[in-house]
Scaffold this motif. Sequence first.
Motif, PDB file in Angstrom:
ATOM      1  N   ARG A   1      12.604  18.698  47.592  1.00 32.64           N
ATOM      2  CA  ARG A   1      11.788  17.829  46.734  1.00 32.64           C
ATOM      3  C   ARG A   1      10.921  16.889  47.572  1.00 32.64           C
ATOM      4  O   ARG A   1       9.753  16.675  47.255  1.00 32.64           O
ATOM      5  N   LEU A   2      11.479  16.344  48.647  1.00 35.74           N
ATOM      6  CA  LEU A   2      10.695  15.453  49.505  1.00 35.74           C
ATOM      7  C   LEU A   2       9.558  16.208  50.187  1.00 35.74           C
ATOM      8  O   LEU A   2       8.448  15.694  50.299  1.00 35.74           O
ATOM      9  N   LEU A   3       9.825  17.423  50.624  1.00 42.81           N
ATOM     10  CA  LEU A   3       8.768  18.239  51.230  1.00 42.81           C
ATOM     11  C   LEU A   3       7.677  18.522  50.204  1.00 42.81           C
ATOM     12  O   LEU A   3       6.479  18.441  50.517  1.00 42.81           O
ATOM     13  N   ALA A   4       8.058  18.824  48.984  1.00 44.32           N
ATOM     14  CA  ALA A   4       7.071  19.085  47.928  1.00 44.32           C
ATOM     15  C   ALA A   4       6.218  17.844  47.663  1.00 44.32           C
ATOM     16  O   ALA A   4       5.009  17.961  47.415  1.00 44.32           O
ATOM     17  N   ILE A   5       6.815  16.654  47.730  1.00 46.17           N
ATOM     18  CA  ILE A   5       6.049  15.405  47.566  1.00 46.17           C
ATOM     19  C   ILE A   5       5.046  15.270  48.706  1.00 46.17           C
ATOM     20  O   ILE A   5       3.869  14.963  48.489  1.00 46.17           O
ATOM     21  N   CYS A   6       5.496  15.498  49.942  1.00 44.55           N
ATOM     22  CA  CYS A   6       4.593  15.418  51.098  1.00 44.55           C
ATOM     23  C   CYS A   6       3.412  16.364  50.940  1.00 44.55           C
ATOM     24  O   CYS A   6       2.256  15.989  51.173  1.00 44.55           O
ATOM     25  N   GLU A   7       3.702  17.599  50.540  1.00 41.35           N
ATOM     26  CA  GLU A   7       2.637  18.594  50.362  1.00 41.35           C
ATOM     27  C   GLU A   7       1.699  18.202  49.236  1.00 41.35           C
ATOM     28  O   GLU A   7       0.479  18.337  49.358  1.00 41.35           O
ATOM     29  N   LEU A   8       2.248  17.693  48.136  1.00 47.55           N
ATOM     30  CA  LEU A   8       1.426  17.257  47.000  1.00 47.55           C
ATOM     31  C   LEU A   8       0.426  16.189  47.444  1.00 47.55           C
ATOM     32  O   LEU A   8      -0.763  16.278  47.143  1.00 47.55           O
TER      33      LEU A   8
ATOM     34  N   TRP B   1      -1.537  13.559  57.311  1.00 46.55           N
ATOM     35  CA  TRP B   1      -0.139  13.823  57.681  1.00 46.55           C
ATOM     36  C   TRP B   1       0.702  12.923  56.797  1.00 46.55           C
ATOM     37  O   TRP B   1       0.458  11.713  56.697  1.00 46.55           O
ATOM     38  N   VAL B   2       1.683  13.517  56.103  1.00 45.23           N
ATOM     39  CA  VAL B   2       2.542  12.773  55.181  1.00 45.23           C
ATOM     40  C   VAL B   2       3.983  13.120  55.508  1.00 45.23           C
ATOM     41  O   VAL B   2       4.343  14.305  55.527  1.00 45.23           O
ATOM     42  N   GLY B   3       4.793  12.105  55.769  1.00 45.78           N
ATOM     43  CA  GLY B   3       6.183  12.393  56.085  1.00 45.78           C
ATOM     44  C   GLY B   3       7.115  11.248  55.756  1.00 45.78           C
ATOM     45  O   GLY B   3       6.690  10.106  55.531  1.00 45.78           O
ATOM     46  N   PHE B   4       8.384  11.582  55.724  1.00 44.36           N
ATOM     47  CA  PHE B   4       9.436  10.584  55.520  1.00 44.36           C
ATOM     48  C   PHE B   4      10.240  10.439  56.804  1.00 44.36           C
ATOM     49  O   PHE B   4      10.555  11.427  57.483  1.00 44.36           O
ATOM     50  N   TYR B   5      10.557   9.200  57.123  1.00 39.97           N
ATOM     51  CA  TYR B   5      11.512   8.888  58.184  1.00 39.97           C
ATOM     52  C   TYR B   5      12.681   8.170  57.531  1.00 39.97           C
ATOM     53  O   TYR B   5      12.491   7.374  56.601  1.00 39.97           O
ATOM     54  N   PHE B   6      13.896   8.443  58.037  1.00 45.51           N
ATOM     55  CA  PHE B   6      15.090   7.800  57.494  1.00 45.51           C
ATOM     56  C   PHE B   6      15.913   7.184  58.609  1.00 45.51           C
ATOM     57  O   PHE B   6      15.929   7.693  59.744  1.00 45.51           O
ATOM     58  N   LYS B   7      16.606   6.102  58.262  1.00 51.54           N
ATOM     59  CA  LYS B   7      17.513   5.462  59.215  1.00 51.54           C
ATOM     60  C   LYS B   7      18.532   6.510  59.652  1.00 51.54           C
ATOM     61  O   LYS B   7      19.102   7.223  58.829  1.00 51.54           O
TER      62      LYS B   7
ATOM     63  N   LEU C   1      14.949   5.599  63.634  1.00 52.97           N
ATOM     64  CA  LEU C   1      14.539   6.423  62.506  1.00 52.97           C
ATOM     65  C   LEU C   1      14.535   7.883  62.933  1.00 52.97           C
ATOM     66  O   LEU C   1      14.218   8.195  64.080  1.00 52.97           O
ATOM     67  N   LYS C   2      14.864   8.745  61.975  1.00 53.32           N
ATOM     68  CA  LYS C   2      14.845  10.186  62.229  1.00 53.32           C
ATOM     69  C   LYS C   2      13.874  10.827  61.254  1.00 53.32           C
ATOM     70  O   LYS C   2      13.873  10.516  60.063  1.00 53.32           O
ATOM     71  N   LEU C   3      13.037  11.716  61.767  1.00 53.98           N
ATOM     72  CA  LEU C   3      12.054  12.401  60.937  1.00 53.98           C
ATOM     73  C   LEU C   3      12.731  13.267  59.889  1.00 53.98           C
ATOM     74  O   LEU C   3      13.651  14.023  60.189  1.00 53.98           O
ATOM     75  N   GLY C   4      12.230  13.135  58.661  1.00 52.51           N
ATOM     76  CA  GLY C   4      12.679  13.975  57.559  1.00 52.51           C
ATOM     77  C   GLY C   4      11.581  14.961  57.208  1.00 52.51           C
ATOM     78  O   GLY C   4      10.739  15.307  58.051  1.00 52.51           O
ATOM     79  N   PRO C   5      11.535  15.401  55.962  1.00 51.50           N
ATOM     80  CA  PRO C   5      10.491  16.337  55.544  1.00 51.50           C
ATOM     81  C   PRO C   5       9.094  15.747  55.733  1.00 51.50           C
ATOM     82  O   PRO C   5       8.889  14.546  55.549  1.00 51.50           O
ATOM     83  N   TYR C   6       8.157  16.620  56.109  1.00 47.06           N
ATOM     84  CA  TYR C   6       6.770  16.176  56.289  1.00 47.06           C
ATOM     85  C   TYR C   6       5.822  17.339  56.078  1.00 47.06           C
ATOM     86  O   TYR C   6       6.225  18.506  56.147  1.00 47.06           O
TER      87      TYR C   6
END
Length: 150
Positions: A22-29, A39-45, A52-57
């Motif tokens: 779902r997070l990857l789909a948000i980034c792509e959207l 470039w759209v991505g999530f980082y998480f603690k 921070l660690k890179l999540g979906p992007y």
Amino acid sequence: MFEKLKSEATTILNTNDTVDERLLAICELLKENIAYYDWVGFYFKNSDKEELKLGPYAGAPTDHTIIPFGKGICGQVAVSNQNFVVPDVQAQDNYIACSITVKSEIVVPLFVNGENIGQIDIDSNTKDPFTDADERFLEFINEKVAEILT
């Protein structure tokens, strides 16, 4: 534009896909529908570490999969708990360059139960494209994302 994307994002987040899907789909959207979101991505603690660690992007691959708290724009947001809009990355002293094409960046923290657990990070190859409307939109996205992380 943002109102339509809010509706589409809410639909994506309400599916039964995994959180990462779902997070990857948000980034792509966001990347596909907002011309200056390159470039759209999530980082998480990263568990109990001060990083921070890179999540979906969505976008070009990045070497910045781990970012220490306080370093770069993302690391600063992890400490400040405040949105950070950078109209011109070259004017920032504490900036980690992901690509020579990046001209500006916006980072909005992601809170779950009042705790900053991550952030959404947007890089743009356009100088100074982000407005208050982008900030409010990304805050909305993060509020909706927080609902699936609790």
